[in-house]
Design a protein around this motif. Sequence first.
Motif, mmCIF file in Angstrom:
data_model
loop_
_atom_site.group_PDB
_atom_site.id
_atom_site.type_symbol
_atom_site.label_atom_id
_atom_site.label_comp_id
_atom_site.label_asym_id
_atom_site.label_seq_id
_atom_site.Cartn_x
_atom_site.Cartn_y
_atom_site.Cartn_z
ATOM 1 N N VAL A 169 -18.312 -37.638 -63.748
ATOM 2 C CA VAL A 169 -19.247 -37.120 -62.534
ATOM 3 C C VAL A 169 -18.347 -35.551 -61.892
ATOM 4 N N TRP A 170 -17.010 -35.601 -62.100
ATOM 5 C CA TRP A 170 -16.451 -34.345 -61.544
ATOM 6 C C TRP A 170 -16.618 -33.181 -62.493
ATOM 7 N N SER A 212 -15.381 -43.443 -62.725
ATOM 8 C CA SER A 212 -16.701 -42.426 -62.464
ATOM 9 C C SER A 212 -15.789 -40.988 -62.687
ATOM 10 N N THR A 213 -14.868 -40.869 -62.767
ATOM 11 C CA THR A 213 -14.046 -39.482 -63.059
ATOM 12 C C THR A 213 -12.887 -39.711 -64.056
ATOM 13 N N TRP A 228 -12.586 -38.284 -55.572
ATOM 14 C CA TRP A 228 -13.880 -38.214 -55.867
ATOM 15 C C TRP A 228 -14.412 -39.553 -55.077
ATOM 16 N N ASP A 278 -17.627 -41.969 -54.941
ATOM 17 C CA ASP A 278 -18.837 -42.396 -55.245
ATOM 18 C C ASP A 278 -19.908 -42.405 -54.559
ATOM 19 N N TYR A 279 -19.761 -42.698 -53.237
ATOM 20 C CA TYR A 279 -20.997 -42.862 -52.500
ATOM 21 C C TYR A 279 -21.367 -41.383 -52.012
ATOM 22 N N GLN A 281 -20.725 -38.824 -53.802
ATOM 23 C CA GLN A 281 -21.104 -37.765 -54.788
ATOM 24 C C GLN A 281 -20.269 -36.306 -54.553
ATOM 25 N N THR A 282 -19.140 -36.554 -54.013
ATOM 26 C CA THR A 282 -18.225 -35.293 -53.805
ATOM 27 C C THR A 282 -16.628 -35.615 -53.677
ATOM 28 N N THR A 324 -14.440 -45.250 -52.986
ATOM 29 C CA THR A 324 -15.264 -44.615 -51.865
ATOM 30 C C THR A 324 -14.223 -44.346 -50.745
#
Length: 280
Positions: A33-34, A56-57, A70, A72-73, A75-76, A95
């Motif tokens: 996602v990054w 996720s990264t 990162w 996850d909640y 998304q940044t 998170t």
Amino acid sequence: MNPAEEHGESRMSAVPRPPKRRGKHIQPVKICVWCGEKKAIELMRHPASSRGKTPSTCHQCREANPKLAWCDYHQTPHDRSRFSPNKRPIGIESTCTLAESEQASLARALPPRVCVSCQQELTTWNFRGGNQKSPTCRTCEDSHEEERWCLDCCAWLPVEAFHRTGVDGKFWTVRCKPCKNAHAHGTTVAHLLEVQGSEIPECAACKSMGRLMIDHDHACCPSIKSCGNCVRGYLCHPCNSAEGLLRTVDRVLALAEYMTRFSRTADAGQTADILSSQYQ
């Protein structure tokens, strides 16, 4: 002929197996996602981890940004200090702590609150504090880093105008020092100035502005705090101490007459005569 055929039983034909695939095994992939690239699961995990939930990264993005992580909640990416530590190889949760408090607040289903500064109705996670929430939202507080909101003044004031509170002075009072003192006496600064007839907080006797105390009628409230109905205005510490010790006007006049006899100022006698004529 075998025994099964003798009893009229038909032999079940064997189910053919699918042919074995030849070639390389297809490795599972996941999108980071990054960076947005498809990468193998082995490249997403930490080198010291081989099982559990896949991050996720990818490991390359995490290594390229050692001070960020990162969320996850949201998304940044956030600063790494905003994440709770854990014992997994990556070392932090997926998170940030703000997201954890938001999820906990939504799970409790508490009613929304209104920020006294921006007047927006927001969920409770937008306000700092535990059971005693801050009257201003996080966005307003972050935009006024060196200021705090006073509930009675209804304005942002420098942090020096407030008392620290909480464990190790972590928080600030919701009222500035003058308003907090007035609130303890059941009144407000505006009401005190109205009773005293002044435009600014000052001693009603000598007009000094240093170390002001709130004076009240001790016949109504003998304790150091008042009910709010018997306040008489501000007195500086020396004047307030003198008024509390002398108690009555007669003792004030007697002391003024005594001091006049030994005073070297020319107008001392005139001042004593004026005081005597006012209270006869």
